[in-house]
Design an enzyme around this catalytic site. Sequence first.
Site, PDB file in Angstrom:
ATOM      1  N   ASP A 142       0.979  -1.340  -0.161  1.00  0.00           N
ATOM      2  CA  ASP A 142       0.094   0.030  -0.040  1.00  0.00           C
ATOM      3  C   ASP A 142       0.988   1.301  -0.079  1.00  0.00           C
ATOM      4  OD1 ASP A 142      -2.505   1.274  -0.146  1.00  0.00           O
ATOM      5  OD2 ASP A 142      -2.745   1.379   2.086  1.00  0.00           O
ATOM      6  N   HIS A 149      -3.881  13.839   0.897  1.00  0.00           N
ATOM      7  CA  HIS A 149      -4.505  13.410   1.894  1.00  0.00           C
ATOM      8  C   HIS A 149      -2.871  13.176   2.986  1.00  0.00           C
ATOM      9  CE1 HIS A 149      -5.410   9.980   4.811  1.00  0.00           C
ATOM     10  NE2 HIS A 149      -4.123   9.405   4.436  1.00  0.00           N
ATOM     11  N   GLU A 218     -10.527   4.118   4.134  1.00  0.00           N
ATOM     12  CA  GLU A 218      -9.594   4.901   3.103  1.00  0.00           C
ATOM     13  C   GLU A 218      -9.778   4.623   1.825  1.00  0.00           C
ATOM     14  OE1 GLU A 218      -5.575   4.507   4.064  1.00  0.00           O
ATOM     15  OE2 GLU A 218      -5.617   5.010   6.063  1.00  0.00           O
ATOM     16  N   GLU A 220      -9.488   4.370  -1.827  1.00  0.00           N
ATOM     17  CA  GLU A 220      -8.007   4.099  -2.660  1.00  0.00           C
ATOM     18  C   GLU A 220      -8.303   3.205  -3.911  1.00  0.00           C
ATOM     19  OE1 GLU A 220      -4.642   2.289  -0.790  1.00  0.00           O
ATOM     20  OE2 GLU A 220      -5.247   2.810   1.208  1.00  0.00           O
ATOM     21  N   ASP A 252      -8.752   0.550   2.357  1.00  0.00           N
ATOM     22  CA  ASP A 252      -7.803   0.110   3.459  1.00  0.00           C
ATOM     23  C   ASP A 252      -8.440   0.375   4.744  1.00  0.00           C
ATOM     24  OD1 ASP A 252      -5.656  -1.091   4.101  1.00  0.00           O
ATOM     25  OD2 ASP A 252      -4.377   0.730   4.055  1.00  0.00           O
ATOM     26  N   ARG A 256      -7.718   3.755  13.518  1.00  0.00           N
ATOM     27  CA  ARG A 256      -6.674   4.888  14.069  1.00  0.00           C
ATOM     28  C   ARG A 256      -6.178   4.855  15.191  1.00  0.00           C
ATOM     29  NH1 ARG A 256      -5.264   6.333   8.990  1.00  0.00           N
ATOM     30  NH2 ARG A 256      -6.883   7.008   7.583  1.00  0.00           N
ATOM     31  N   GLN A 259      -3.507   2.546  15.504  1.00  0.00           N
ATOM     32  CA  GLN A 259      -2.287   2.902  14.819  1.00  0.00           C
ATOM     33  C   GLN A 259      -1.439   3.925  15.212  1.00  0.00           C
ATOM     34  OE1 GLN A 259      -3.650   4.406  11.022  1.00  0.00           O
ATOM     35  NE2 GLN A 259      -1.701   4.923  10.295  1.00  0.00           N
ATOM     36  N   LYS A 272      -4.176  -2.100  10.450  1.00  0.00           N
ATOM     37  CA  LYS A 272      -4.146  -2.194   9.113  1.00  0.00           C
ATOM     38  C   LYS A 272      -4.685  -3.562   8.752  1.00  0.00           C
ATOM     39  CE  LYS A 272      -3.135   2.044   7.563  1.00  0.00           C
ATOM     40  NZ  LYS A 272      -4.047   2.927   6.960  1.00  0.00           N
ATOM     41  N   THR A 276      -8.798  -5.453   4.327  1.00  0.00           N
ATOM     42  CA  THR A 276      -8.754  -4.449   3.072  1.00  0.00           C
ATOM     43  C   THR A 276      -9.924  -5.218   2.171  1.00  0.00           C
ATOM     44  OG1 THR A 276      -6.566  -4.136   3.555  1.00  0.00           O
ATOM     45  CG2 THR A 276      -7.564  -3.506   1.362  1.00  0.00           C
ATOM     46  N   GLU A 383      -9.696  12.776   8.311  1.00  0.00           N
ATOM     47  CA  GLU A 383      -9.423  14.178   7.673  1.00  0.00           C
ATOM     48  C   GLU A 383     -10.786  14.820   7.773  1.00  0.00           C
ATOM     49  OE1 GLU A 383      -7.477  14.169   3.583  1.00  0.00           O
ATOM     50  OE2 GLU A 383      -7.848  12.089   3.853  1.00  0.00           O
TER      51      GLU A 383
END
Length: 439
Positions: A142, A149, A218, A220, A252, A256, A259, A272, A276, A383
């Site tokens: 990834d 971003h 996410e 992607e 993905d 958070r 993480q 993660k 996915t 975000e």
Amino acid sequence: MRMAKMPTTKSWVAIPPSSHFSLANIPFGIISSAKDATRRPAIAIGEHVLDLAAFAQSGGFQKLPSFQYTATIVFTSSTLNSFAALGRPTHRTVRQYLQDVLSENTPYPEVLKDNSPLRDVALIPQAEVQNHLPLSIGDYTDFFAGRNHAFNVGTLFRGPQNALNPNYNHLPVAYHGRASSVVVSGIALHRPWGQVLLDPTADPKTPSFVPARRIDMELEMGMFVTKENTLGHPVPVGKAEDHIFGYVLMNDWSARDIQTWEYVPLGPFNAKNFGTTISPWVVLADALEPFRTEGLDNPNELQSYLRESRKENQYDIKLEVDLKTSDGDVTTITRTSSRNLLWSWPQMIAHHTAGGCNLRIGDLFGTGTISGSDPGTYGSILEQTKAGKQSIKLSGGGEQKFVQDGDTIIIRGVAGEIGSDLVGFGECAGTILPAIQYS
């Protein structure tokens, strides 16, 4: 920018104007059905699929004799890896042949259009099939190619002056993900457990082992590799296109809070690898050629191995994300474009192999989160909520931060305009279930 509008090409198969699966597309995937549980290759056309196993075994490739025998082998496989291994020239030939067979003025009406027995067996409504992972994935990498971003998130934690790390504009940053937990659209995932720092201000900092509280999506794009390179032999950026099979949408998923605690110093891990999600239909590389456009400008002079001769190194794919709550409330939370990328697929391939790393057929690449620069275009909830400091406004009047149990994230992507042949991906959807309780 290359114009994306193309003349409409008609098929004898009914295709709604809003369908992502026009005759100009012909994406490949793996299906099964109630009548035949065997996993086998198919293409999507309008609201139907063409079962390529039945098509090939019944002589569907008779007008393409050079491929007829090969088709009976690769299209009885339970994945697309064998077909992908044949290379882009073969993919191009097969896609063109299928377009000819399915076109309104087909030169081969006897193959399928006027062949009722084969048509009844091989042309199946999409509602009657189940999709599966299109390829067997050996490795998954990834990237972090969405500069907006990267800047947005970096600003949240380090301020705008230090938002991007010094290396960001010099090389395609990436991490190696977990291939075993890549799932196809429609598969639900459980909220993961992990170590979380519940009180970041406490001293000493002591984590708790709890279900993640900040599940994020996410937005992607993904890419599948079609050609291997020998260990120790890098792929030149000018030849990297030959290594691309096709593209999918990707979510993905990210925990958070897990993480934040675990990623220093080696990067993402359990935050993660719990899942996915990818869309089921692989849009071949050739299908997106009419939608090439320029991506984000890079202010740096690149190392020679990353320099491309073509400026139009991205695609203009319209992307949007819906958040569907457990009570059925649907809110579109993101609208953006895949052109919001700094690094191209050839640059990612060139950098990935620069040290001699050997790619394998079926390897999966992700772009990293794709975001625009304005509110409403952000590709992650992190975000949108400014790291949880504000809430998302839902269409039903409610508010929430991050993904709750029972929520479904639905990603859509399509190139072109209504009135022309759309080239799209359908949906990439995934639901978060409650955490499994430890005994």
